[in-house]
Design an enzyme around this catalytic site. Structure first.
Site, PDB file in Angstrom:
ATOM      1  N   CYS A  84       0.845  -1.206   0.000  1.00 41.98           N
ATOM      2  CA  CYS A  84       0.000   0.000   0.000  1.00 41.98           C
ATOM      3  C   CYS A  84       0.878   1.252   0.000  1.00 41.98           C
ATOM      4  O   CYS A  84       1.651   1.455  -0.924  1.00 41.98           O
ATOM      5  CB  CYS A  84      -0.985  -0.039   1.164  1.00 41.98           C
ATOM      6  N   HIS A 187      -3.870  -4.763  -0.179  1.00 39.39           N
ATOM      7  CA  HIS A 187      -3.454  -5.333   1.107  1.00 39.39           C
ATOM      8  C   HIS A 187      -3.506  -6.857   1.033  1.00 39.39           C
ATOM      9  O   HIS A 187      -4.574  -7.431   1.227  1.00 39.39           O
ATOM     10  CB  HIS A 187      -4.366  -4.829   2.226  1.00 39.39           C
ATOM     11  N   GLU A 189      -2.569  -8.912   3.147  1.00 41.54           N
ATOM     12  CA  GLU A 189      -2.948  -9.433   4.469  1.00 41.54           C
ATOM     13  C   GLU A 189      -4.445  -9.342   4.718  1.00 41.54           C
ATOM     14  O   GLU A 189      -4.953  -9.886   5.685  1.00 41.54           O
ATOM     15  CB  GLU A 189      -2.158  -8.696   5.565  1.00 41.54           C
TER      16      GLU A 189
END
Lengths: 206, 277
Positions: A84, A187, A189
């Site tokens: 990001c 992202h 994650e």
């Protein structure tokens, strides 16, 4: 020997979710708050996460003594992943903070999305891997979906640095690469299975 | 192309998920982590946890729930309900929430939006608005006047206002016009608006399309529509006619009437761009 991963903490963003993802993969990841002597050189891979503003982030990286060590780390050919804002910091400069100099590891600039679009670009969007893309995409079928949340996008100077593209008003670089330095605008994650696969590939393949 | 999002909402009380029509006939339905995993498996795009606990002890429990959820699911989630100030925001984000949603506290002190956005980033600040239709474009009650000392000046309902902002879980009218307040929240740094129709919440009659469209078209930030989902077609309407960026629903998912995947399949076959893999 197990891979040692360091997550760079510069006081911005949700680092724990990045670490949680590595933990779920059985990979230990340390969060490091200050560069200190040669601390980061004891790690095999660096993660530069982050949300927030370009200017604040560079200021904080500088204050914590990270800028030179990060550049040296990648200069030695070791792998780094920017996520990001962390990806945007890899470039030379950003429209978000015109007076700030970025890390300049990958040539290019960061631009703001057109004001005609809803901003931030928030939610799930498709990433198309470009054909030359390599091991980071192992076992991943293109296009795949990931979770985005950003108002600025990277425009690398060299087309060859773009390894993944996404459509939001324009086609922008959602994944970039130069040598062993990678950037993901989304992202991983927060992108369920696909994101976890990408992080695993970064650790085991790149 | 950016996908439209489907967001299940879970009410949490004292660390446990409770289901049922909101605030009525609550039954303990278990562990938030299990619910979150189940929705992740259904390809929900995000989750919202609404803390309906009143007590201080219960609020500390919420931070623990957030930590557990963050360890176990790999998708974005928002936590809302009873956030009173910047410290609550900090605690929940630190525990692992990706976003927090602020409702009453934002109306009482709009600077909380700008302060939270400045410290933690716009993307993690969701402003939740409970909207209720005005009658004939005019407020019948007078409570709004009493609330004029609230610092949200310049957003007051006018004879043209179609919806008014309510706070305290829908119990208190504020005298604020919904569209004007949403614009102000955006200007102060909200990253997203979670817009609930009080008129339709719990009815299963469908989302308030006019409300959603009015707010969504006035803003540059994404709008999550909430309140009223009962049929698959309601999701189609709120995306196509209501211009929502995301749709939130609670009971229709909790009772297993529909799965997130099922709704998405229907939306996709009707030309809405959704994530199915």
């Amino acid at each position: 020997m197990p891979v040692k991963v360091a997550i760079i903490d510069y006081g911005m963003g949700n680092l724990y979710s990045v670490r949680n993802t590595f933990v779920s993969l059985g990979i230990s990841a340390d969060i490091i708050e200050k560069a200190g002597d040669d601390k980061i050189f004891s790690y095999d891979k660096l993660i530069l996460p982050g949300v927030g503003a370009f200017g604040d982030a560079m200021k904080e990286l500088k204050k914590r003594g990270f800028i030179i060590p990060i550049k040296d780390f990648v200069g030695l050919g070791r792998p780094l992943l920017g996520i990001c804002l962390g990806m945007q910091l890899l470039l030379d400069k950003s429209e978000e903070s015109r007076s700030t100099v970025g890390l300049g590891i990958i040539q290019g600039v960061v631009k703001k999305f057109s004001s005609r679009l809803k901003c931030p670009h928030m939610g799930w969007n498709a990433i198309e891997a470009r054909s030359r893309a390599g091991s980071i995409f192992k076992n991943i079928k293109s296009p795949f979906f990931a979770y985005f949340c950003h108002s600025y996008y990277a425009r690398p100077a060299k087309r060859s640095a773009v390894i993944g593209e996404t459509e939001y008003g324009i086609r922008f670089a959602s994944m970039i690469q130069a040598g062993r330095v990678y950037g993901m605008q989304f992202h991983p994650e927060k992108s369920q299975e696909m994101g976890i696969k990408l992080l695993r590939n970064f650790i085991t393949q790149c | 192309m950016l996908c439209k999002r489907i967001i299940p909402c879970l009410d949490v009380k004292d660390g446990r998920v409770v289901k049922g029509v909101r605030f009525l006939k609550l039954k303990d339905a278990g562990d938030p982590v299990e619910w979150a995993k189940a929705y992740e498996a259904q390809k929900a795009d995000e989750l919202v946890f609404l803390d309906i606990t009143a007590s201080y002890e219960g609020r500390k429990t919420m931070a623990r729930v957030v930590r557990e959820v963050a360890k176990n699911i790999f998708m974005p989630f928002t936590v809302g309900g009873g956030i009173a100030g910047i410290e609550d925001v900090r605690v929940l984000l630190k525990a692992g929430a990706d976003k927090v949603s602020i409702n009453t506290a934002a109306v009482k002190d709009p600077h909380l939006i700008s302060e939270a956005a400045r410290r933690f980033g716009n993307q993690c600040i969701v402003v939740a608005i409970d909207a209720k239709r005005t009658e004939d474009g005019r407020r019948k009650t007078e409570d709004g006047k009493n609330n004029r000392n609230l610092s949200s000046a310049l957003c007051h309902v006018t004879p043209e206002s179609k919806w008014e902002v309510y706070i305290h879980g829908g119990r208190t009218a504020t005298g604020l016009d919904v569209v004007a307040w949403a614009k102000k929240a955006q200007r102060l740094g909200a990253g997203e608006i979670l817009l609930t129709s009080m008129d339709l919440d719990g009815t299963k009659d469908g989302y308030d399309i006019a409300l959603t469209a009015a707010v969504s078209k006035s803003l540059k930030i994404p709008v999550i529509a909430s309140g009223g989902a009962g049929l698959k077609a309601h999701f189609l309407d709120v995306f196509k006619k209501g211009h929502a960026d995301a749709a939130l629903a609670a009971s229709i998912f909790h009772y297993g009437e529909f799965t997130v995947a099922g709704i998405k399949k229907y939306l996709k076959s009707n030309g809405v761009n959704v994530r199915t893999s």
